[in-house]
Design an enzyme around this catalytic site. Structure first.
Site, PDB file in Angstrom:
ATOM      1  N   THR A 127     -64.180 -63.390  60.676  1.00 15.98           N
ATOM      2  CA  THR A 127     -64.879 -63.797  61.896  1.00 15.98           C
ATOM      3  C   THR A 127     -66.043 -64.744  61.634  1.00 15.98           C
ATOM      4  O   THR A 127     -66.215 -65.742  62.329  1.00 15.98           O
ATOM      5  CB  THR A 127     -65.411 -62.557  62.638  1.00 15.98           C
ATOM      6  N   GLY A 172     -67.171 -65.194  69.058  1.00 11.89           N
ATOM      7  CA  GLY A 172     -68.228 -64.924  70.023  1.00 11.89           C
ATOM      8  C   GLY A 172     -69.527 -64.569  69.338  1.00 11.89           C
ATOM      9  O   GLY A 172     -70.608 -64.924  69.812  1.00 11.89           O
ATOM     10  N   CYS A 213     -70.826 -55.706  69.098  1.00 15.16           N
ATOM     11  CA  CYS A 213     -70.047 -56.178  67.960  1.00 15.16           C
ATOM     12  C   CYS A 213     -69.177 -55.030  67.474  1.00 15.16           C
ATOM     13  O   CYS A 213     -69.596 -53.863  67.498  1.00 15.16           O
ATOM     14  CB  CYS A 213     -70.983 -56.653  66.856  1.00 15.16           C
ATOM     15  N   GLY A 214     -67.971 -55.336  67.024  1.00 12.77           N
ATOM     16  CA  GLY A 214     -67.053 -54.298  66.581  1.00 12.77           C
ATOM     17  C   GLY A 214     -67.559 -53.464  65.436  1.00 12.77           C
ATOM     18  O   GLY A 214     -66.998 -52.411  65.128  1.00 12.77           O
ATOM     19  N   HIS A 215     -68.646 -53.902  64.792  1.00 14.20           N
ATOM     20  CA  HIS A 215     -69.194 -53.164  63.650  1.00 14.20           C
ATOM     21  C   HIS A 215     -70.592 -52.632  63.950  1.00 14.20           C
ATOM     22  O   HIS A 215     -71.375 -52.363  63.049  1.00 14.20           O
ATOM     23  CB  HIS A 215     -69.170 -54.048  62.408  1.00 14.20           C
ATOM     24  N   LEU A 231     -60.720 -59.630  58.824  1.00 10.98           N
ATOM     25  CA  LEU A 231     -61.189 -59.530  57.433  1.00 10.98           C
ATOM     26  C   LEU A 231     -62.709 -59.682  57.448  1.00 10.98           C
ATOM     27  O   LEU A 231     -63.273 -60.659  56.966  1.00 10.98           O
ATOM     28  CB  LEU A 231     -60.530 -60.630  56.597  1.00 10.98           C
TER      29      LEU A 231
END
Length: 538
Positions: free
Chosen positions: A457, A98, A206-208, A424
Site C-alpha cells: 500500500t 487512500g 486504517c486496516g492496521h 503486502l
C-alpha cells in the site's frame, strides 16, 4: 415512425445491447439484483466512452491470466507522476492508496492519518493526476518512436505507460448514493478498479489500526451492488474489490443480518446491569476518564463475554449429559449459518434449558455491538461478498502464509473461481515475520493460492521518505558531492530516464508540436541550441 416510437425503439435496442454485454464471460460469476431495463432507464441519451473502460478490460485480462496460471501481479502505492513512469517499466498495475492520499494529497491540503475524513474527491483527484500523466508519457513516447526511422527504432524504449490503476474507495464516503457518486468519479478520472471495505464510514480506520467497526454483511453487499450498478449505467467493466476488515474487528453497528450473528459477543452473567446504564450513572455522578474506564473494565471482567456458540458448548460441558462431545457436534452442525433466534431454539432442544446470553448488555456507549473477528469470520463474509465482487481481500495483522491459505481454502471451497487480493503491508515488520528467503518467495506462494493481485500500500511513501532522508543528510554534510554520488551518477549508470529531465518532461514533444504549428521552424524551441541537457549526450 413517430418520435415516441423512435424513443422506445432506441431504449429497447440499448436494453438488448446491455443484455448481450452481460452475457460476456467477464460476468460469468457476477450477480446483479437489477435488470438491464432498469439500468438503461438511468442512462442519458448521449453515449460516452470512458477511457477507463479500456483499462478495466486490460486489468481483467491480466487477472484472468494470473488466476489461471496461479501467479500474481504485484505493485505498490504510487505517490506522483515521476514514480508512475518508473513503475511502468517493471510493474503491470498501479495502486492509489487512500492512506497516502490522506497524508499527502487531500483536496483540502490538510494532512491526516488514514481515517477517510478527507473530501471524497481526494483519491479520484490523485487517480486523475496519474492517469493524465500516463496519457501524456504514452503520447510523448509514441511521437518519438513513430518519427524515428525503423532501422533505429528498436534502440528506443517501448514502455507500456498505460498500466491499469486500482484505487482506494475506503468505505464509500457515505450512503449508497455517495458510493455511486464516488464510483462515477473514479470511472471518469481513469480508474480500472476500486476496492471498498466493510467498515462503518464514520469510524473508518486504517486496516492496521485498532477500534474498527463493521457494518452488517448486507450493508456491504449493497455497497458492492451500488458500485456495479453505477459502472453498468456508465457502460464500463470497472473491477470491484471487496475488502473485509473482519479478521481484527471488535465492533459491529447492527445485528440485523443473521450471517453476522455467530460472531457477535454477548454477556453470560444475568446479575449485571447493562454496561451503558452503569456508564451513564457514572457520568451523572461526576466520574470522568480513568474512573469511567475502571467501571467498564470491571464490568467486562465480570460479564463472561463470549459467542453464543461458546456459551452453548460451555453449558453442555457443565451439564450431566453422558454424550457431551456428540451433543456439541450436533449443536454446532445444526446451528451453523442460523440466526441467533434459531440457534437458541436448537440449543434449548439439545440442552433442555434457556441459556442466558445477552448481546445488548455489553453494547458500547456509541451503541455498537461487540464482535469477535478472525479468519473464519472473514471467510464467512468473503463467501457472502463473492457473487458481487471481482476480487476479495482480507485485511490481516501479519503476513501469515498459513492464515492466507486458510482464507483462500475457505473461500474456494464455496467459490472455486474467486480471485483474491493481498496487502503486502509496510505495517508488518517483515524482518521479524520471515527470513529473507521466504520474503523473496512470498508473493509467488500467495499467487499459487489464487491471490492474483498483490500490493504494498505505502511503498511509494516509504521509498520517498528513505531517499529523501538519505539525500538530505548527505547533502547537509557533503554539499554537491552528495547529489552527484547519491542521485545523478546512479541515474546515469542505471539508465534512469529522468536524468535528462527536460526530455522526460516532454520538452522535445512540445517543441515538435510548436514546429508543426509554425511550419517546421521555431526560434523559441525549448530543446534548441544552448539547452544544458546536451551535457548528458554521449
Amino acid at each position: 415512425m413517430g418520435f415516441l416510437e423512435d424513443e422506445d425503439q432506441k431504449y429497447w435496442d440499448d436494453v438488448q445491447a446491455v443484455k448481450a454485454w452481460w452475457k460476456d464471460s467477464r460476468w460469468r460469476y457476477t450477480k446483479r439484483p437489477y435488470t438491464a431495463e432498469q439500468i438503461v432507464a438511468k442512462r442519458g441519451n448521449l453515449k460516452i466512452h470512458y477511457p477507463s473502460n479500456d483499462q478495466s478490460k486490460k486489468l481483467w485480462k491480466i487477472l484472468e491470466s494470473n488466476f489461471e496460471k496461479k501467479v500474481a501481479s504485484f505493485t505498490y502505492g504510487c505517490l506522483e507522476p515521476t514514480m508512475l513512469t518508473q513503475m511502468a517499466k517493471y510493474l503491470d498495475t498501479v495502486y492509489v492508496s487512500g492512506w497516502q492520499s490522506s497524508s499527502t494529497a487531500s483536496s483540502t491540503d490538510e494532512p491526516s492519518p488514514d481515517l477517510a475524513d478527507y473530501p471524497m474527491n481526494t483519491v479520484p483527484n490523485k487517480v486523475n493526476q496519474l492517469f493524465m500523466a500516463q496519457l501524456f508519457h504514452d503520447r510523448k513516447q509514441r511521437e518519438e518512436r513513430i518519427t524515428t526511422p525503423k532501422d533505429q527504432r528498436s534502440k528506443l524504449p517501448n514502455i507500456d505507460y498505460l498500466r491499469p490503476i486500482i484505487a482506494d474507495a475506503d468505505t464509500g464516503h457515505g450512503g449508497l448514493t455517495a458510493v455511486m457518486k464516488l464510483t462515477k468519479l473514479f470511472i471518469e478520472r481513469g480508474a480500472a478498479g476500486i476496492h471498498i471495505e466493510d467498515q462503518a464510514p464514520g469510524t473508518k480506520k486504517c486496516g492496521h489500526m485498532a477500534g474498527k467497526v463493521l457494518v452488517p454483511i448486507s450493508e456491504h453487499i449493497n455497497r458492492l451492488v451500488a458500485i456495479r450498478a453505477q459502472a453498468d449505467i456508465m457502460g464500463t467493466d470497472l473491477l470491484a474489490i471487496a475488502r473485509t476488515d473482519s479478521e481484527a474487528a471488535t465492533l459491529i453497528t447492527s445485528t440485523i443480518d443473521h450471517r453476522d450473528h455467530a460472531f457477535i459477543v454477548g454477556s453470560t452473567n444475568p446479575n449485571l446491569q447493562p454496561l451503558n446504564d452503569l456508564m451513564l450513572a457514572g457520568e451523572q455522578a461526576g466520574k470522568t476518564g480513568e474512573e469511567l474506564q475502571a467501571i467498564e473494565d470491571q464490568w467486562i471482567a465480570q460479564a463472561g463475554l463470549k459467542l453464543f456458540d461458546d456459551a452453548v458448548v460451555d453449558t453442555i460441558k457443565a451439564g450431566v449429559h453422558v454424550n457431551k462431545d456428540a451433543l456439541i457436534k450436533e449443536y454446532l452442525t445444526a446451528a451453523k449459518g442460523k440466526s441467533n433466534s434459531e440457534a437458541r431454539a436448537i440449543a434449548k432442544g439439545i440442552t433442555g434449558v434457556d441459556i442466558y446470553w445477552d448481546w445488548d448488555a455489553p453494547r458500547t456507549r456509541e451503541g455498537y455491538y461487540r464482535y469477535q473477528g478472525g479468519t473464519q469470520c472473514a471467510i464467512n463474509r468473503a463467501v457472502a461478498y463473492a457473487p458481487f465482487a471481482d476480487l476479495i481481500w482480507m485485511e490481516s495483522k501479519l503476513p501469515d502464509y498459513a492464515q492466507a491459505k486458510e482464507f483462500a481454502d475457505g473461500v474456494h471451497a464455496v467459490w472455486p473461481e474467486q480471485k483474491l487480493a493481498y496487502n503486502l503491508s509496510p505495517s508488518f515488520n517483515w524482518k521479524k515475520a520471515m527470513p529473507r528467503e521466504e520474503q523473496e518467495t512470498y508473493i509467488k506462494r500467495l499467487g499459487a493460492l489464487g491471490y492474483a493481485w498483490q500490493f504494498i500500500t505505502l511503498a511509494g511513501l516509504h521509498t520517498t521518505a528513505l531517499i529523501s532522508d538519505q539525500f538530505a543528510r548527505a547533502y547537509a554534510k557533503q554539499g554537491m558531492r552528495a547529489y552527484g554520488e547519491l542521485v545523478q551518477e546512479p541515474e546515469m549508470e542505471q539508465g534512469v530516464d529522468v536524468v535528462t529531465h527536460q526530455k522526460w518532461s516532454g520538452a522535445n514533444y512540445v517543441d515538435n508540436m510548436l514546429k508543426m504549428l509554425t511550419g517546421g521552424v521555431s526560434s523559441t524551441a525549448a530543446m534548441g541550441k544552448g539547452v544544458t541537457e546536451d551535457q548528458f549526450k554521449h
